[in-house]
Design a protein around this motif. Structure first.
Motif, PDB file in Angstrom:
ATOM      1  N   ARG A 115      -7.183  -6.817  -5.651  1.00  0.00           N
ATOM      2  CA  ARG A 115      -6.825  -8.188  -5.282  1.00  0.00           C
ATOM      3  C   ARG A 115      -6.625  -8.302  -3.772  1.00  0.00           C
ATOM      4  N   ARG A 116      -5.892  -7.371  -3.181  1.00  0.00           N
ATOM      5  CA  ARG A 116      -5.642  -7.420  -1.732  1.00  0.00           C
ATOM      6  C   ARG A 116      -6.935  -7.196  -0.940  1.00  0.00           C
ATOM      7  N   GLU A 125     -10.646   1.240   2.876  1.00  0.00           N
ATOM      8  CA  GLU A 125      -9.916   2.513   2.938  1.00  0.00           C
ATOM      9  C   GLU A 125      -8.423   2.320   2.699  1.00  0.00           C
ATOM     10  N   GLU A 126      -7.847   1.245   3.232  1.00  0.00           N
ATOM     11  CA  GLU A 126      -6.421   0.978   2.993  1.00  0.00           C
ATOM     12  C   GLU A 126      -6.162   0.708   1.509  1.00  0.00           C
ATOM     13  N   ALA A 127      -7.051  -0.042   0.889  1.00  0.00           N
ATOM     14  CA  ALA A 127      -6.899  -0.322  -0.542  1.00  0.00           C
ATOM     15  C   ALA A 127      -7.020   0.964  -1.349  1.00  0.00           C
ATOM     16  N   ARG A 128      -7.962   1.793  -0.968  1.00  0.00           N
ATOM     17  CA  ARG A 128      -8.137   3.079  -1.659  1.00  0.00           C
ATOM     18  C   ARG A 128      -6.890   3.952  -1.549  1.00  0.00           C
TER      19      ARG A 128
END
Length: 136
Positions: A115-116, A125-128
């Motif tokens: 979602r973000r 990469e931040e979501a991962r």
């Protein structure tokens, strides 16, 4: 200040959308003008007969134009083409979001990360990393 009209809704067959996409990518010689031009169209994966059937309608809709033996997309044709790509991508993104939300109970950290990411709040990469950190 210049005002422009909204883009018209255009309902084309898949082959017509394909021809328009080819002409947006690069103008081409009219495949009906010579054997060499027909062979060049075939090399690009374009059926010269289909071009002869579809191009008059695309031209009438002002999506394509003929000029000096060349076929190309007009500015309107390019805009309609790119709007279709945008709408297709938007639909695909909403389907991904719905799929993830269906599995929110099983993987809430993944749901939040996707979602973000879809909202543009975080990079891939931040979501991962966020999804991995929450599962650890």
């Amino acid at each position: 200040m210049q005002f422009s009209a909204p883009l018209p809704h255009v309902d084309l067959a898949e082959a017509q959308w394909g021809l328009l996409a080819e002409l947006v990518a690069a103008p081409q010689r009219d495949p009906g003008s010579s054997t060499a031009d027909a062979e060049a169209a075939v090399a690009r994966g374009i059926d010269p007969g289909q071009v002869q059937r579809d191009e008059p309608l695309l031209s009438w809709l002002k999506l394509t134009e003929r000029r000096d033996g060349w076929l190309g997309a007009t500015a309107l044709g390019a805009a309609v083409h790119y709007r279709r790509l945008y709408e297709s991508s938007e639909l695909r993104l909403s389907e991904v979001a719905r799929m993830v939300e269906e599995h929110e109970r099983a993987a809430p950290q993944l749901t939040l990360a996707v979602r973000r990411l879809a909202q543009g709040v975080v990079s891939f990469e931040e979501a991962r990393r966020g999804a991995a950190r929450r599962t650890a």
